[in-house]
Design a protein around this motif. Structure first.
Motif, PDB file in Angstrom:
ATOM      1  N   THR A 141      50.656  -5.262 -13.225  1.00 53.62           N
ATOM      2  CA  THR A 141      50.087  -5.304 -14.573  1.00 53.62           C
ATOM      3  C   THR A 141      49.262  -4.039 -14.759  1.00 53.62           C
ATOM      4  OG1 THR A 141      48.122  -6.501 -13.825  1.00 53.62           O
ATOM      5  CG2 THR A 141      49.952  -7.833 -14.653  1.00 53.62           C
ATOM      6  N   LEU A 142      49.181  -3.562 -15.994  1.00 57.45           N
ATOM      7  CA  LEU A 142      48.441  -2.326 -16.268  1.00 57.45           C
ATOM      8  C   LEU A 142      47.542  -2.495 -17.485  1.00 57.45           C
ATOM      9  CD1 LEU A 142      51.310   0.303 -15.890  1.00 57.45           C
ATOM     10  CD2 LEU A 142      49.549  -0.247 -14.225  1.00 57.45           C
ATOM     11  N   MET A 184      64.701  -4.007 -15.772  1.00 54.88           N
ATOM     12  CA  MET A 184      63.274  -3.937 -15.904  1.00 54.88           C
ATOM     13  C   MET A 184      62.867  -4.868 -17.031  1.00 54.88           C
ATOM     14  SD  MET A 184      60.993  -0.695 -17.206  1.00 54.88           S
ATOM     15  CE  MET A 184      62.229  -0.173 -18.319  1.00 54.88           C
ATOM     16  N   THR A 185      61.863  -5.709 -16.774  1.00 57.22           N
ATOM     17  CA  THR A 185      61.317  -6.583 -17.787  1.00 57.22           C
ATOM     18  C   THR A 185      59.837  -6.287 -17.903  1.00 57.22           C
ATOM     19  OG1 THR A 185      62.891  -8.302 -17.230  1.00 57.22           O
ATOM     20  CG2 THR A 185      60.952  -8.972 -18.469  1.00 57.22           C
ATOM     21  N   ALA A 186      59.386  -5.999 -19.105  1.00 54.08           N
ATOM     22  CA  ALA A 186      57.974  -5.742 -19.342  1.00 54.08           C
ATOM     23  C   ALA A 186      57.593  -6.381 -20.655  1.00 54.08           C
ATOM     24  CB  ALA A 186      57.710  -4.242 -19.400  1.00 54.08           C
ATOM     25  N   THR A 187      56.375  -6.851 -20.732  1.00 54.58           N
ATOM     26  CA  THR A 187      55.875  -7.432 -21.971  1.00 54.58           C
ATOM     27  C   THR A 187      54.525  -6.841 -22.288  1.00 54.58           C
ATOM     28  OG1 THR A 187      54.849  -9.269 -20.782  1.00 54.58           O
ATOM     29  CG2 THR A 187      57.076  -9.639 -21.624  1.00 54.58           C
ATOM     30  N   LEU A 188      54.235  -6.725 -23.568  1.00 57.10           N
ATOM     31  CA  LEU A 188      52.939  -6.246 -24.015  1.00 57.10           C
ATOM     32  C   LEU A 188      52.025  -7.420 -24.244  1.00 57.10           C
ATOM     33  CD1 LEU A 188      53.957  -3.584 -26.674  1.00 57.10           C
ATOM     34  CD2 LEU A 188      53.236  -3.212 -24.335  1.00 57.10           C
ATOM     35  N   ASP A 189      50.794  -7.273 -23.855  1.00 54.48           N
ATOM     36  CA  ASP A 189      49.788  -8.275 -24.165  1.00 54.48           C
ATOM     37  C   ASP A 189      49.016  -7.782 -25.372  1.00 54.48           C
ATOM     38  OD1 ASP A 189      50.546  -9.827 -22.105  1.00 54.48           O
ATOM     39  OD2 ASP A 189      48.880  -9.311 -20.794  1.00 54.48           O
ATOM     40  N   THR A 191      41.178  -5.364 -20.434  1.00 53.63           N
ATOM     41  CA  THR A 191      42.226  -6.369 -20.403  1.00 53.63           C
ATOM     42  C   THR A 191      43.580  -5.741 -20.099  1.00 53.63           C
ATOM     43  OG1 THR A 191      42.550  -6.195 -22.780  1.00 53.63           O
ATOM     44  CG2 THR A 191      41.045  -7.905 -22.019  1.00 53.63           C
ATOM     45  N   VAL A 192      44.450  -6.548 -19.569  1.00 51.51           N
ATOM     46  CA  VAL A 192      45.807  -6.108 -19.254  1.00 51.51           C
ATOM     47  C   VAL A 192      46.550  -5.853 -20.562  1.00 51.51           C
ATOM     48  CG1 VAL A 192      48.004  -6.862 -18.268  1.00 51.51           C
ATOM     49  CG2 VAL A 192      45.865  -7.315 -17.057  1.00 51.51           C
ATOM     50  N   PHE A 193      47.219  -4.720 -20.641  1.00 52.41           N
ATOM     51  CA  PHE A 193      47.997  -4.364 -21.834  1.00 52.41           C
ATOM     52  C   PHE A 193      49.489  -4.539 -21.595  1.00 52.41           C
ATOM     53  CE2 PHE A 193      50.164  -1.445 -24.708  1.00 52.41           C
ATOM     54  CZ  PHE A 193      49.597  -1.808 -25.925  1.00 52.41           C
ATOM     55  N   LEU A 194      49.926  -4.310 -20.369  1.00 50.80           N
ATOM     56  CA  LEU A 194      51.354  -4.350 -20.053  1.00 50.80           C
ATOM     57  C   LEU A 194      51.574  -5.160 -18.774  1.00 50.80           C
ATOM     58  CD1 LEU A 194      54.224  -3.086 -20.669  1.00 50.80           C
ATOM     59  CD2 LEU A 194      53.603  -1.342 -19.011  1.00 50.80           C
ATOM     60  N   ARG A 195      52.491  -6.096 -18.854  1.00 53.55           N
ATOM     61  CA  ARG A 195      52.868  -6.879 -17.673  1.00 53.55           C
ATOM     62  C   ARG A 195      54.327  -6.574 -17.352  1.00 53.55           C
ATOM     63  NH1 ARG A 195      49.067 -10.777 -16.762  1.00 53.55           N
ATOM     64  NH2 ARG A 195      47.801 -11.345 -18.551  1.00 53.55           N
TER      65      ARG A 195
END
Length: 111
Positions: free
Chosen positions: A33-34, A1-6, A24-28
């Motif tokens: 995206t969420l 799993m790869t996720a990044t925070l915006d 705005t998107v917080f997590l990709r």
């Protein structure tokens, strides 16, 4: 799993396009995206299906979000059959978990 925070410090604001609510998107992650609101709803879904297991030692909140989005994806089904007070209580707990996990960058979610 790869996720990044915006976060404002990590990504310019133009890179995070707002959704239909203007959030705005917080997590990709790979495949989705969420926003902060959607993160809270995904955690709330986990809470209602599995109980309050969201401590890093039991179930990592990011893993719970990812599993919910990959295998279910419905962010509101958990509200069916629950009173507004019950929904508010679950959302409040989910938001607390998100704040504890993501830290000071996690924005307030107006309901």
């Amino acid at each position: 799993m790869t996720a990044t925070l915006d976060t404002p410090a990590a990504v310019p604001t133009t890179a995070s396009a707002p959704n239909a609510r203007g959030e705005t998107v917080f997590l990709r992650a790979e495949g989705y995206t969420l926003t902060a609101r959607q993160i809270v709803l995904a955690l709330a879904a986990h809470l209602t299906f599995f109980g309050d297991t969201l401590a890093v030692r039991v179930v990592d909140p990011l893993a719970a979000i990812d599993a919910h989005m990959r295998f279910n994806g419905d962010l509101t089904a958990w509200t069916i059959g629950r009173s507004p007070e019950q929904v508010a209580a679950v959302r409040a707990r989910a938001e607390q978990i998100a704040r504890d996990y993501f830290g000071t960058y996690f924005p307030a979610v107006p309901w």
